[in-house]
Design a protein around this motif. Structure first.
Motif, PDB file in Angstrom:
ATOM      1  N   THR A 271       0.761  -1.334   0.128  1.00 41.93           N
ATOM      2  CA  THR A 271      -0.056  -0.043  -0.082  1.00 41.93           C
ATOM      3  C   THR A 271       0.863   1.240  -0.135  1.00 41.93           C
ATOM      4  O   THR A 271       1.681   1.615   0.785  1.00 41.93           O
ATOM      5  CB  THR A 271      -0.413   0.121   1.356  1.00 41.93           C
ATOM      6  N   GLY A 272       0.521   1.944  -0.726  1.00 48.86           N
ATOM      7  CA  GLY A 272       1.421   3.592  -0.948  1.00 48.86           C
ATOM      8  C   GLY A 272       2.834   3.097  -1.785  1.00 48.86           C
ATOM      9  O   GLY A 272       3.243   4.272  -2.059  1.00 48.86           O
ATOM     10  N   GLU A 273       3.191   1.936  -1.976  1.00 52.20           N
ATOM     11  CA  GLU A 273       4.201   2.183  -2.732  1.00 52.20           C
ATOM     12  C   GLU A 273       4.178   2.228  -4.560  1.00 52.20           C
ATOM     13  O   GLU A 273       3.064   1.533  -4.973  1.00 52.20           O
ATOM     14  CB  GLU A 273       4.493   0.634  -2.849  1.00 52.20           C
ATOM     15  N   GLU A 274       4.989   2.479  -5.477  1.00 48.05           N
ATOM     16  CA  GLU A 274       4.819   2.468  -6.380  1.00 48.05           C
ATOM     17  C   GLU A 274       5.965   1.520  -6.792  1.00 48.05           C
ATOM     18  O   GLU A 274       6.971   2.192  -6.387  1.00 48.05           O
ATOM     19  CB  GLU A 274       4.962   3.719  -7.172  1.00 48.05           C
ATOM     20  N   TYR A 275       6.731   0.908  -8.507  1.00 46.86           N
ATOM     21  CA  TYR A 275       7.210   0.094  -8.774  1.00 46.86           C
ATOM     22  C   TYR A 275       7.930   1.223  -9.308  1.00 46.86           C
ATOM     23  O   TYR A 275       8.029   1.774 -10.538  1.00 46.86           O
ATOM     24  CB  TYR A 275       7.088  -0.860  -9.906  1.00 46.86           C
ATOM     25  N   PHE A 276       9.397   1.231  -9.175  1.00 46.10           N
ATOM     26  CA  PHE A 276      10.420   2.366  -9.994  1.00 46.10           C
ATOM     27  C   PHE A 276      10.789   0.965 -11.143  1.00 46.10           C
ATOM     28  O   PHE A 276      11.843   0.069 -10.729  1.00 46.10           O
ATOM     29  CB  PHE A 276      11.389   2.391  -8.962  1.00 46.10           C
ATOM     30  N   LEU A 277      11.586   1.412 -12.095  1.00 47.90           N
ATOM     31  CA  LEU A 277      11.226   0.229 -12.815  1.00 47.90           C
ATOM     32  C   LEU A 277      12.976   0.807 -14.302  1.00 47.90           C
ATOM     33  O   LEU A 277      12.713   2.398 -14.217  1.00 47.90           O
ATOM     34  CB  LEU A 277      10.354   0.031 -13.583  1.00 47.90           C
ATOM     35  N   PHE A 278      13.113   0.315 -14.969  1.00 46.17           N
ATOM     36  CA  PHE A 278      14.410   0.762 -16.031  1.00 46.17           C
ATOM     37  C   PHE A 278      13.145   1.408 -17.206  1.00 46.17           C
ATOM     38  O   PHE A 278      12.432   1.272 -17.859  1.00 46.17           O
ATOM     39  CB  PHE A 278      15.397   0.262 -16.759  1.00 46.17           C
ATOM     40  N   LEU A 279      13.873   2.405 -18.060  1.00 43.81           N
ATOM     41  CA  LEU A 279      13.002   3.058 -18.754  1.00 43.81           C
ATOM     42  C   LEU A 279      12.543   1.625 -19.667  1.00 43.81           C
ATOM     43  O   LEU A 279      11.551   2.057 -20.847  1.00 43.81           O
ATOM     44  CB  LEU A 279      13.713   3.914 -19.248  1.00 43.81           C
ATOM     45  N   THR A 316      24.059  -7.129 -10.721  1.00 45.28           N
ATOM     46  CA  THR A 316      25.480  -6.683  -9.911  1.00 45.28           C
ATOM     47  C   THR A 316      26.062  -6.771 -10.647  1.00 45.28           C
ATOM     48  O   THR A 316      27.794  -6.981 -10.070  1.00 45.28           O
ATOM     49  CB  THR A 316      24.942  -8.721  -9.292  1.00 45.28           C
ATOM     50  N   SER A 317      26.663  -7.051 -12.392  1.00 41.98           N
ATOM     51  CA  SER A 317      28.001  -6.256 -12.488  1.00 41.98           C
ATOM     52  C   SER A 317      27.736  -6.004 -13.863  1.00 41.98           C
ATOM     53  O   SER A 317      28.492  -5.454 -15.180  1.00 41.98           O
ATOM     54  CB  SER A 317      28.139  -8.031 -13.605  1.00 41.98           C
ATOM     55  N   SER A 318      26.736  -5.273 -14.135  1.00 42.01           N
ATOM     56  CA  SER A 318      26.481  -3.883 -14.559  1.00 42.01           C
ATOM     57  C   SER A 318      27.687  -2.983 -14.723  1.00 42.01           C
ATOM     58  O   SER A 318      27.940  -2.602 -13.198  1.00 42.01           O
ATOM     59  CB  SER A 318      25.298  -3.003 -14.548  1.00 42.01           C
ATOM     60  N   THR A 319      27.551  -2.576 -15.676  1.00 38.25           N
ATOM     61  CA  THR A 319      29.632  -1.321 -15.142  1.00 38.25           C
ATOM     62  C   THR A 319      28.246  -0.058 -15.338  1.00 38.25           C
ATOM     63  O   THR A 319      29.822   0.946 -15.499  1.00 38.25           O
ATOM     64  CB  THR A 319      30.573  -1.760 -16.948  1.00 38.25           C
ATOM     65  N   ILE A 320      27.527   0.513 -15.837  1.00 41.14           N
ATOM     66  CA  ILE A 320      26.860   1.928 -15.653  1.00 41.14           C
ATOM     67  C   ILE A 320      25.740   2.220 -15.081  1.00 41.14           C
ATOM     68  O   ILE A 320      24.688   0.540 -14.827  1.00 41.14           O
ATOM     69  CB  ILE A 320      26.075   2.525 -17.142  1.00 41.14           C
ATOM     70  N   LEU A 321      25.623   3.184 -14.734  1.00 42.88           N
ATOM     71  CA  LEU A 321      23.984   3.887 -13.936  1.00 42.88           C
ATOM     72  C   LEU A 321      23.088   3.701 -15.232  1.00 42.88           C
ATOM     73  O   LEU A 321      23.873   4.869 -15.769  1.00 42.88           O
ATOM     74  CB  LEU A 321      24.213   4.728 -13.183  1.00 42.88           C
ATOM     75  N   GLU A 322      22.098   4.011 -15.237  1.00 45.66           N
ATOM     76  CA  GLU A 322      20.515   3.783 -16.296  1.00 45.66           C
ATOM     77  C   GLU A 322      19.879   4.255 -15.174  1.00 45.66           C
ATOM     78  O   GLU A 322      19.643   3.942 -14.420  1.00 45.66           O
ATOM     79  CB  GLU A 322      20.305   2.852 -16.362  1.00 45.66           C
ATOM     80  N   PRO A 323      19.076   5.397 -15.749  1.00 43.16           N
ATOM     81  CA  PRO A 323      17.726   6.435 -15.249  1.00 43.16           C
ATOM     82  C   PRO A 323      16.498   5.290 -15.211  1.00 43.16           C
ATOM     83  O   PRO A 323      16.537   4.243 -15.601  1.00 43.16           O
ATOM     84  CB  PRO A 323      17.276   7.426 -16.611  1.00 43.16           C
ATOM     85  N   MET A 324      16.147   5.000 -14.321  1.00 38.04           N
ATOM     86  CA  MET A 324      14.941   4.739 -13.740  1.00 38.04           C
ATOM     87  C   MET A 324      13.856   6.127 -13.272  1.00 38.04           C
ATOM     88  O   MET A 324      13.826   6.530 -12.960  1.00 38.04           O
ATOM     89  CB  MET A 324      15.547   4.126 -12.320  1.00 38.04           C
ATOM     90  N   ALA A 325      12.055   5.391 -13.287  1.00 34.80           N
ATOM     91  CA  ALA A 325      11.322   6.312 -13.401  1.00 34.80           C
ATOM     92  C   ALA A 325      10.143   5.108 -12.880  1.00 34.80           C
ATOM     93  O   ALA A 325      10.515   4.374 -12.300  1.00 34.80           O
ATOM     94  CB  ALA A 325      10.950   7.027 -14.542  1.00 34.80           C
ATOM     95  N   ALA A 326       9.037   5.866 -12.462  1.00 31.60           N
ATOM     96  CA  ALA A 326       7.499   5.478 -11.745  1.00 31.60           C
ATOM     97  C   ALA A 326       6.923   4.533 -12.749  1.00 31.60           C
ATOM     98  O   ALA A 326       7.385   5.308 -13.665  1.00 31.60           O
ATOM     99  CB  ALA A 326       7.397   6.881 -10.723  1.00 31.60           C
ATOM    100  N   GLN A 327       6.547   3.694 -12.569  1.00 34.67           N
ATOM    101  CA  GLN A 327       6.089   2.616 -13.875  1.00 34.67           C
ATOM    102  C   GLN A 327       5.075   3.090 -14.572  1.00 34.67           C
ATOM    103  O   GLN A 327       4.626   3.672 -15.348  1.00 34.67           O
ATOM    104  CB  GLN A 327       5.103   1.332 -13.160  1.00 34.67           C
ATOM    105  N   ALA A 328       4.077   3.955 -12.954  1.00 39.91           N
ATOM    106  CA  ALA A 328       2.822   5.145 -13.620  1.00 39.91           C
ATOM    107  C   ALA A 328       3.594   6.166 -14.143  1.00 39.91           C
ATOM    108  O   ALA A 328       2.947   6.873 -14.078  1.00 39.91           O
ATOM    109  CB  ALA A 328       1.941   5.192 -12.309  1.00 39.91           C
ATOM    110  N   ALA A 329       4.290   6.960 -13.917  1.00 41.63           N
ATOM    111  CA  ALA A 329       5.338   8.073 -15.018  1.00 41.63           C
ATOM    112  C   ALA A 329       4.809   8.857 -13.761  1.00 41.63           C
ATOM    113  O   ALA A 329       4.746   9.807 -14.398  1.00 41.63           O
ATOM    114  CB  ALA A 329       4.584   8.109 -16.352  1.00 41.63           C
ATOM    115  N   THR A 330       4.533   8.644 -12.386  1.00 35.92           N
ATOM    116  CA  THR A 330       4.657   9.926 -11.457  1.00 35.92           C
ATOM    117  C   THR A 330       5.979  10.778 -11.041  1.00 35.92           C
ATOM    118  O   THR A 330       6.728  10.153 -11.028  1.00 35.92           O
ATOM    119  CB  THR A 330       3.997   9.344 -10.060  1.00 35.92           C
ATOM    120  N   ALA A 331       5.852  11.594 -11.379  1.00 38.47           N
ATOM    121  CA  ALA A 331       6.857  13.048 -11.425  1.00 38.47           C
ATOM    122  C   ALA A 331       7.461  12.952  -9.944  1.00 38.47           C
ATOM    123  O   ALA A 331       6.633  12.150  -8.788  1.00 38.47           O
ATOM    124  CB  ALA A 331       7.010  14.139 -11.994  1.00 38.47           C
TER     125      ALA A 331
END
Length: 630
Positions: A271-279, A316-331
């Motif tokens: 409750t009150g949570e939102e998934y944050f995913l890669f683009l 766990t072996s990634s070499t770069i950071l990538e942007p993430m955003a809310a699944q529902a596009a909430t800012a």
């Protein structure tokens, strides 16, 4: 996996002298032509063209929290508003739009509405046209129209008849916003999003000072806990999680950074949570396991403008950071820094029955001006006023493809070679706002202060300005005399030298100001000598220095000796005095030792006295002078 609640509290004293992104905005949230919803106010109200100039009635009006155009009957119907954009270098116009029923096209039967721009309020250029039954978000660079009288108007540019629309044809405009910012280094990237505002190769984050760098760890099943950190004048926050199991929220003075708790594990949404995913809508893999390449699993940044951004390492072996955003596009919420405000940061974990925990580092920093010259470090090409460019002190010129051949303190080609994030392409892992520099700024004495912000980079008690071979008139470590004056780039203009290649007197490819030096030691002192006029004698001393100089006292000062008919070995351990004359009797000599790479370290030996001795012999009633050679 569901988690117990873990609580971290970070209390920092925050203040910020820096910049924020400025806006002129009208969200049409009230039926008025005078709304000012941005950080800046428009020069005046919306003014209708050939309509009743009423926000509540007519063919042009504010309705339903939008600017509405309906059944326009004349080709010269429109509305305009003006803003003073003088003093800014980059401007962007954006708004949301919706059309209904307009035929469009370019022939004699077209129906459309155009947005037009003008720098003088008289001569307008069409920068966008809307028709059909569509909707979208409009955004365009309007920097060429920047002036004190920048004006925008929505204008009926239909060609059908006299421009007459039908009663069922509408256009709606919402969230009309002009975003303005400066571009200090002229690379086309506004300062608010430019990772290197002065193109010296040092990221703005690395140019901040007075930092708090606090590590934290939440173990499993420990209940609530808190960590408090005090810090003055923060204007930037970075929260790095090396592990996350498996959700968090950040509160700043009670306001959440996002309307929902940030959840990262598929299937664990509460409750009150939102998934944050890669683009691409992918979940982060096993965020509770650290990245093997040393990158954080999650990085949350609240930048100088109070805008939050989230990044992650996909695996766990990634070499770069990538942007993430809310699944529902909430800012994310915008939480601007307030100068002098005492802020409280709270990081929480979701409550639940299973194991939980996260670990990481909170980095808070001030936007600062190390040398106090009125130019903050991220815009200052000489942040400590020692006459040495930051680009040189940082070590970035040691990187492949990085040069400053015109000696202006800026990376050659950076204006056109810094991509979309403002950081020179050759010194980053990718051209994004989450790029990681490929080099580490030098800290020669490992004291925690980078060389560009230290007056004694190598910690040898010899100021950089002196070791560089420049003039420091009063020994304060600053170039030239007092008062210090600087130009718009923070370069000292009151000195007589500086900003050339620093000394490397021992030619080992390390500048003397970045190489620890020390004064030499006299290991064997010279002793007094006695000789006779016309004879030859020597005075010897030994020292650890590689530069030796014998001197003679002239009664008030010491004079350097040079090899001549009277002396030899004047730059060696042994001074030879050739055929001394009576006027050299009681002469005082000393050896001065130094190292070529340490100009602050002259060491003087003890004084050695030269005595001339003459014997007299009386023979056959004549007085005969002879030299006793024994």
């Amino acid at each position: 996996m569901v988690l117990y609640r873990i609580l971290f509290i970070f209390t920092l004293l925050l203040g910020f002298n820096g910049y924020t992104q400025n806006t002129f905005s009208d969200a049409f949230s009230s039926v008025s032509y005078s709304n000012n919803d941005g950080t800046q106010n428009f020069s005046g109200n919306w003014t209708e063209i050939n309509d009743g100039n009423s926000p509540s009635t007519g063919r042009i009006r504010v309705s339903g929290n939008r600017l509405q155009f309906n059944d326009i009957s004349r080709s010269d119907h429109g509305i305009y508003r003006q803003a003073n954009l003088s003093g800014w270098t980059i401007a962007t116009l954006s708004f949301d739009w919706q059309t209904s029923g307009l035929d469009g096209g370019t022939d004699s039967t077209s129906e459309n509405l155009s947005i037009q721009a003008s720098s003088d309020g008289v001569n307008f250029t069409t920068i966008g046209t809307f028709y059909g039954s569509n909707s979208g978000a409009f955004s365009t660079d309007i920097s060429t129209y920047i002036s004190g009288t920048t004006t925008f108007r929505f204008y009926n540019t239909s060609t059908w008849g006299s421009g007459d629309w039908e009663s069922s044809e509408y256009v709606y405009i919402d969230n009309f916003t002009i975003t303005i910012e400066n571009d200090y280094d002229g690379d086309g990237i506004g300062d608010a999003t430019d990772l290197d505002d002065d193109n010296d190769g040092i990221t703005d984050e690395e140019e901040y000072c007075s930092t708090a760098n606090v590590s934290f760890l939440a173990s499993a099943d420990v209940g609530e806990r808190s960590v408090t950190v005090n810090h003055t004048d923060t204007g930037y926050l970075r929260l790095d999680f090396s592990s996350m199991d498996n959700s968090f929220q950040l509160f700043i003075n009670g306001t959440p950074v996002h309307p929902s708790v940030l959840e990262f594990e598929n299937g664990a949404l509460g409750t009150g949570e939102e998934y944050f995913l890669f683009l691409d809508s992918a979940f982060i893999a096993s965020p509770w396991v650290a990245n093997s390449n040393g990158l954080p699993r999650l990085r949350l940044i609240v930048n100088e403008s109070g805008q939050a951004q989230l990044y992650g390492t996909r695996s766990t072996s990634s070499t770069i950071l990538e942007p993430m955003a809310a699944q529902a596009a909430t800012a994310f919420n915008v939480i601007p820094w307030t100068p002098g405000n005492n802020n409280t940061f709270v990081v929480t974990n979701q409550a639940g029955p299973g194991p939980e925990g996260f670990s990481g580092v909170l980095f808070a920093s001030a936007i600062c001006d190390t040398d106090g010259d009125g130019i903050s470090n991220e815009f200052d090409l000489d942040s400590d006023n020692d006459g040495i460019y930051d680009i040189l002190e940082s070590g970035v010129l040691n990187e492949s493809g990085v040069v400053d051949t015109n000696n202006d303190g800026i990376i050659d080609g950076a204006t056109g070679g810094s991509g979309s994030n403002g950081l020179f392409n050759a010194i980053e892992d990718n051209d994004t706002e989450y790029a990681i520099p490929s080099f580490t700024v030098l800290d020669s004495d490992s004291d925690g202060t980078y060389d560009p912000y230290s007056l004694d980079s190598d910690g040898d008690v010899c100021n950089d300005v002196v070791e560089a071979g420049f003039t420091d008139n009063n020994g304060d470590g600053l170039l030239g005399p007092l008062p210090v004056t600087v130009d718009a780039s923070g370069l000292v203009t009151s000195g007589t030298d500086g900003y050339t290649t620093p000394d490397d007197n021992n030619t080992n490819s390390t500048f003397d100001f970045q190489e620890t030096g020390s004064a030499p030691t006299i290991t064997s002192q010279p002793t007094d000598v006695t000789t006779c006029p016309g004879c030859t004698t020597t005075i010897t001393a030994t020292a650890t220095g590689n530069v030796l100089q014998w001197q003679l006292f002239n009664g008030s000062t010491w004079d350097n000796l040079s090899d001549s008919a009277q002396y030899s070995g004047t730059a060696t351990n042994t001074l030879t005095i050739i055929n001394p004359t009576p006027d050299q009797h009681n002469g005082q000599y000393r050896l001065v030792a130094s190292f070529t790479d340490f100009v602050c370290g002259l060491t003087n030996s003890n004084t050695a006295l030269l005595t001339l001795r003459v014997n007299t012999v009386i023979s056959n009633r004549r007085v005969t002078f002879r030299v006793d050679r024994s």
